[in-house]
Enzyme design. Structure first.
Site, PDB file in Angstrom:
ATOM      1  N   HIS A  37      46.082 130.802  15.747  1.00 13.01           N
ATOM      2  CA  HIS A  37      46.396 129.946  16.762  1.00 13.01           C
ATOM      3  C   HIS A  37      45.501 128.723  16.705  1.00 13.01           C
ATOM      4  CE1 HIS A  37      50.053 132.560  17.848  1.00 13.01           C
ATOM      5  NE2 HIS A  37      50.364 130.913  18.091  1.00 13.01           N
TER       6      HIS A  37
ATOM      7  N   LYS B   1      53.809 138.713  25.455  1.00  8.50           N
ATOM      8  CA  LYS B   1      54.079 139.312  27.319  1.00  8.50           C
ATOM      9  C   LYS B   1      53.623 138.378  28.397  1.00  8.50           C
ATOM     10  CE  LYS B   1      49.479 142.423  27.576  1.00  8.50           C
ATOM     11  NZ  LYS B   1      48.989 141.418  28.575  1.00  8.50           N
TER      12      LYS B   1
END
Lengths: 185, 281
Positions: free
Chosen positions: A37, A102
């Site tokens: 990222h 999650k």
């Protein structure tokens, strides 16, 4: 009721998804976590292309364990999504439609989900052996030197996820907790 | 004086980490099964079923329970009558980690230069080693792969004495509440009370090695464990944070005397995949 969805996600499919929905995803998802990222955002900032065309795509926050001979992938469960929060709104603005991980997302990500009509799904954490069974193909497509953090292209079939944040502001974590919380003195 | 060969330590450490990453201990499985009976949330029950099925697949097919096979934390209880031959102790352990994580197809998660380049060390070394010197001539090795997700949600407070027992409860419950879905509930809450800052956190981590749900032998501490567990399981977070009754499988507290001015409380969270394995050489 389980909803079966073919990837890439369409706006029509996203409109149908509500927090708490049980969904089976089939098609292509891209894998990227922390280091990938960071690099993708650096690429955007310096005007370079992303390692894949992100428009309409879904990213899975995951770093697999190594595959044994004959296996497609090792253990392949989700990592904590919150660490991607500072990067996700920018990727959603670029056309990202789905995120799988999650754990809770920030206000900024939830707002961007509404603004750009996207969805955040969760997979059961710590169940990576089971998750690997619904992955039929895995290849590293960029940042190979990052090892377990490289960008991968996965093909998944009936990959089980649950909608956490939808375009209507729904949040399964908040709703589920409110349902079972017992007030204490 | 009893001699233990460094090579035996290496092979033991390698085996322990592999087994720990594939095989969930019976006490953890039993606690998960009990939770499955108690849980009222249908989604929570589904999550617990998935976790139990995953454990079954991992053990049978030797696929890691979780892709995060952790930092390699090693607890040693080294008898003072042991003489290590054929190499030095910590090198032998690191060699075992290197071998186990490679041979066992475990993920290498350690990075050097944590605040800057974050370069993967490629073999999951260095191990995080904690050594106690104990009487006797045996060496106990406990391998504890510790995932990052739950570790990140851990916390320490230096409470004021006036906050007392009530302050301890409120702090631990707040840490669990704020962690929410992130540490992969149902969790095990390790708590260390007393000592100094580092002692308190060591106690909290050690508390995670206890069999799940086994109370502290001290009745006052056991009562505090029960009370905090009750409070935590009223938070509503539930399995994987989807809502439910079982947010924690257990609260384990370890206590140590402290300075007359201090009340340190450390909380080290552990995910449902509470992995550890030990051997006695």
């Amino acid at each position: 009721m389980v909803k079966k969805i073919m990837l890439p996600l369409t706006d029509e499919a996203i409109k149908e998804l509500k927090a708490g929905d049980d969904v089976l995803l089939s098609g292509v998802v891209y894998v990227a976590r922390d280091a990938a990222h960071k690099r993708m955002i650096e690429a955007l900032e310096s005007g370079e292309p992303l390692p894949f065309d992100i428009r309409g795509q879904t990213i899975y926050y995951m770093g697999p364990s190594p595959a044994r001979r004959g296996q497609v992938i090792g253990s392949a469960g989700p990592t904590t999504s919150g660490r991607m929060d500072s990067y996700s709104p920018r990727l959603l603005a670029e056309g990202l439609k789905g995120m799988i991980g999650k754990g809770m997302r920030s206000r900024g990500v939830k707002d961007a989900i509404k603004q750009y009509k996207a969805v955040y799904f969760a997979v059961v954490g710590g169940a990576g052996a089971l998750a690997s069974r619904n992955i039929s193909k895995s290849e590293v497509i960029a940042y190979e030197e990052l090892g377990a953090e490289a960008v991968r292209r996965l093909e998944v079939a009936d990959f089980p996820v649950r909608v956490i944040n939808d375009i209507y502001g729904g949040d399964l974590y908040q709703e589920g907790k409110a349902r079972y919380r017992v007030d204490q003195e | 004086m009893r001699e233990i060969d460094a090579r035996e330590i290496t092979s033991t450490v390698s085996r322990l980490f592999q087994e720990a990453c594939y095989i969930l201990p019976d006490d953890v499985l039993n606690a998960l099964e009990r939770a499955r009976q108690i849980e009222e949330s249908p989604i929570g029950c589904e999550v617990l079923d998935i976790i139990l099925r995953n454990a079954d697949i991992s053990a049978k097919e030797q696929i890691p329970l979780c892709q995060d096979t952790g930092d390699a934390v090693v607890f040693l209880e080294l008898g003072q009558g042991v003489h290590i031959v054929g190499g030095d102790l910590y090198s032998a352990i690191n060699e075992g980690v290197r071998h186990g994580y490679t041979q066992g197809y475990l993920r290498k998660s350690m990075v050097s230069r944590p605040f800057s380049a974050r370069v993967n060390t490629k073999d999951n070394t260095p191990a995080i080693i904690h050594t106690d010197i104990v009487p006797g001539d045996r060496l106990r090795i406990i391998a504890k792969p510790k995932g990052g997700g739950a570790e990140n949600m851990s916390s320490l407070a230096m409470l004021s004495l006036a906050q007392g027992r009530r302050g301890v409860i409120d702090f631990v419950v707040k840490v669990v509440d704020e962690a929410g879905s992130n540490p992969c509930p149902p969790i095990i809450v390790g708590v260390g009370i007393g000592g100094t800052v580092e002692k308190a956190m060591m106690l909290a981590k050690r508390a995670l090695l206890r069999k799940v749900g086994e109370p502290n032998p001290d009745t006052e501490t056991a009562e505090l464990e029960r009370e905090i567990l009750g409070r935590v399981n009223k938070l509503g977070i539930g399995p994987m944070g989807y809502g439910g009754r079982i947010t924690a499988l257990a609260v384990h507290i370890e206590v140590f005397p402290t300075h007359m001015a201090s009340l340190p409380v450390a909380v080290n969270l552990e995910c449902h995949s509470c992995r550890h394995r030990e051997a006695l050489l």
